[in-house]
Design a protein around this motif. Structure first.
Motif, PDB file in Angstrom:
ATOM      1  N   LEU A  47      11.809   5.562  39.418  1.00  0.00           N
ATOM      2  CA  LEU A  47      12.140   4.371  38.646  1.00  0.00           C
ATOM      3  C   LEU A  47      11.506   4.436  37.265  1.00  0.00           C
ATOM      4  O   LEU A  47      10.323   4.738  37.129  1.00  0.00           O
ATOM      5  N   VAL A  48      12.310   4.131  36.243  1.00  0.00           N
ATOM      6  CA  VAL A  48      11.820   4.062  34.870  1.00  0.00           C
ATOM      7  C   VAL A  48      11.672   2.606  34.446  1.00  0.00           C
ATOM      8  O   VAL A  48      10.639   2.197  33.918  1.00  0.00           O
ATOM      9  N   ALA A  49      12.717   1.817  34.659  1.00  0.00           N
ATOM     10  CA  ALA A  49      12.703   0.420  34.230  1.00  0.00           C
ATOM     11  C   ALA A  49      13.734  -0.361  35.026  1.00  0.00           C
ATOM     12  O   ALA A  49      14.753   0.195  35.450  1.00  0.00           O
ATOM     13  N   SER A  50      13.462  -1.656  35.196  1.00  0.00           N
ATOM     14  CA  SER A  50      14.416  -2.515  35.886  1.00  0.00           C
ATOM     15  C   SER A  50      14.431  -3.872  35.217  1.00  0.00           C
ATOM     16  O   SER A  50      13.477  -4.267  34.544  1.00  0.00           O
ATOM     17  N   MET A  51      15.536  -4.595  35.450  1.00  0.00           N
ATOM     18  CA  MET A  51      15.706  -5.891  34.811  1.00  0.00           C
ATOM     19  C   MET A  51      16.514  -6.805  35.719  1.00  0.00           C
ATOM     20  O   MET A  51      17.535  -6.390  36.269  1.00  0.00           O
ATOM     21  N   LEU A  52      16.072  -8.068  35.845  1.00  0.00           N
ATOM     22  CA  LEU A  52      16.850  -9.049  36.588  1.00  0.00           C
ATOM     23  C   LEU A  52      18.122  -9.413  35.816  1.00  0.00           C
ATOM     24  O   LEU A  52      18.246  -9.115  34.634  1.00  0.00           O
ATOM     25  N   SER A  53      19.011 -10.074  36.501  1.00  0.00           N
ATOM     26  CA  SER A  53      20.311 -10.387  35.896  1.00  0.00           C
ATOM     27  C   SER A  53      20.174 -11.226  34.636  1.00  0.00           C
ATOM     28  O   SER A  53      20.916 -11.050  33.678  1.00  0.00           O
ATOM     29  N   SER A  54      19.198 -12.134  34.646  1.00  0.00           N
ATOM     30  CA  SER A  54      19.013 -13.005  33.481  1.00  0.00           C
ATOM     31  C   SER A  54      18.319 -12.290  32.336  1.00  0.00           C
ATOM     32  O   SER A  54      18.311 -12.785  31.211  1.00  0.00           O
ATOM     33  N   GLY A  55      17.727 -11.148  32.627  1.00  0.00           N
ATOM     34  CA  GLY A  55      16.951 -10.438  31.619  1.00  0.00           C
ATOM     35  C   GLY A  55      15.560 -10.995  31.433  1.00  0.00           C
ATOM     36  O   GLY A  55      14.809 -10.504  30.586  1.00  0.00           O
ATOM     37  N   SER A  56      15.208 -12.005  32.222  1.00  0.00           N
ATOM     38  CA  SER A  56      13.927 -12.677  32.027  1.00  0.00           C
ATOM     39  C   SER A  56      12.748 -11.885  32.566  1.00  0.00           C
ATOM     40  O   SER A  56      11.619 -12.081  32.118  1.00  0.00           O
ATOM     41  N   ILE A  57      12.975 -11.035  33.520  1.00  0.00           N
ATOM     42  CA  ILE A  57      11.890 -10.256  34.119  1.00  0.00           C
ATOM     43  C   ILE A  57      12.248  -8.780  34.064  1.00  0.00           C
ATOM     44  O   ILE A  57      13.335  -8.375  34.489  1.00  0.00           O
ATOM     45  N   GLY A  66       5.488   0.419  26.779  1.00  0.00           N
ATOM     46  CA  GLY A  66       5.206   0.421  25.357  1.00  0.00           C
ATOM     47  C   GLY A  66       6.089   1.354  24.555  1.00  0.00           C
ATOM     48  O   GLY A  66       6.085   1.302  23.318  1.00  0.00           O
ATOM     49  N   ARG A  67       6.848   2.212  25.232  1.00  0.00           N
ATOM     50  CA  ARG A  67       7.728   3.150  24.526  1.00  0.00           C
ATOM     51  C   ARG A  67       9.204   2.898  24.831  1.00  0.00           C
ATOM     52  O   ARG A  67      10.056   3.102  23.966  1.00  0.00           O
ATOM     53  N   PHE A  68       9.502   2.483  26.050  1.00  0.00           N
ATOM     54  CA  PHE A  68      10.888   2.258  26.477  1.00  0.00           C
ATOM     55  C   PHE A  68      11.137   0.753  26.631  1.00  0.00           C
ATOM     56  O   PHE A  68      10.250  -0.003  27.024  1.00  0.00           O
ATOM     57  N   THR A  69      12.380   0.357  26.351  1.00  0.00           N
ATOM     58  CA  THR A  69      12.773  -1.036  26.519  1.00  0.00           C
ATOM     59  C   THR A  69      14.143  -1.095  27.193  1.00  0.00           C
ATOM     60  O   THR A  69      15.105  -0.491  26.707  1.00  0.00           O
ATOM     61  N   ILE A  70      14.201  -1.825  28.293  1.00  0.00           N
ATOM     62  CA  ILE A  70      15.476  -2.048  28.966  1.00  0.00           C
ATOM     63  C   ILE A  70      16.059  -3.364  28.469  1.00  0.00           C
ATOM     64  O   ILE A  70      15.341  -4.339  28.247  1.00  0.00           O
ATOM     65  N   SER A  71      17.368  -3.381  28.291  1.00  0.00           N
ATOM     66  CA  SER A  71      18.040  -4.609  27.868  1.00  0.00           C
ATOM     67  C   SER A  71      19.457  -4.593  28.427  1.00  0.00           C
ATOM     68  O   SER A  71      19.914  -3.583  28.965  1.00  0.00           O
ATOM     69  N   ARG A  72      20.126  -5.723  28.313  1.00  0.00           N
ATOM     70  CA  ARG A  72      21.487  -5.812  28.841  1.00  0.00           C
ATOM     71  C   ARG A  72      22.322  -6.744  27.987  1.00  0.00           C
ATOM     72  O   ARG A  72      21.802  -7.672  27.370  1.00  0.00           O
ATOM     73  N   ASP A  73      23.616  -6.479  27.976  1.00  0.00           N
ATOM     74  CA  ASP A  73      24.591  -7.342  27.336  1.00  0.00           C
ATOM     75  C   ASP A  73      25.604  -7.705  28.415  1.00  0.00           C
ATOM     76  O   ASP A  73      26.474  -6.894  28.756  1.00  0.00           O
ATOM     77  N   ASN A  74      25.471  -8.892  28.963  1.00  0.00           N
ATOM     78  CA  ASN A  74      26.342  -9.285  30.078  1.00  0.00           C
ATOM     79  C   ASN A  74      27.802  -9.417  29.643  1.00  0.00           C
ATOM     80  O   ASN A  74      28.708  -9.192  30.449  1.00  0.00           O
ATOM     81  N   ALA A  75      28.028  -9.767  28.395  1.00  0.00           N
ATOM     82  CA  ALA A  75      29.409  -9.874  27.910  1.00  0.00           C
ATOM     83  C   ALA A  75      30.081  -8.506  27.873  1.00  0.00           C
ATOM     84  O   ALA A  75      31.283  -8.383  28.132  1.00  0.00           O
TER      85      ALA A  75
END
Length: 116
Positions: A47-57, A66-75
């Protein structure tokens, strides 16, 4: 059916950046937690990174905090992994993963190679 398609990998020098994308279809993306994993040659997938559906956690492996950032665009039904300050030890095939109703779904992976 569930489809996950990764893109954005490539060859980058140490200290460089890449942004991976995972385009999803066939399920309710907006309510689904998503994850990024990686697998280096001869090693287990981790596992590198995970994110809840809302992106809140979000959650990150210690090695990438500090180097990688997970994000999502639900649209756009897309999850991203922004990778900065890349190191040779980040070299691996990167996969996005969905866990849905007790089953794991994986994309085909995208190769990231960090080398001078």
């Amino acid at each position: 059916q569930v489809q996950l398609v990764e893109s954005g990998g490539g060859l980058v020098q140490p200290g460089g950046s890449l942004r991976l994308s995972c385009a999803a279809s066939g399920f309710a993306f907006s309510v689904s937690p998503m994850s990024w994993y990686r697998q280096a040659p001869g090693e287990e997938r981790k596992l590198v990174a995970s994110m809840l559906s809302s992106g809140s956690i979000t959650n990150y492996a210690d090695s990438v905090k500090g180097r990688f950032t997970i994000s999502r665009d639900n649209a756009k039904k897309t999850v991203y992994l922004q990778m900065n300050s890349l190191k040779p030890e980040d070299t691996a095939v990167y996969y996005c993963k969905l866990r849905l109703k007790g089953a794991d779904y994986w994309g085909q992976g995208t190769q990231v190679t960090v080398s001078s």
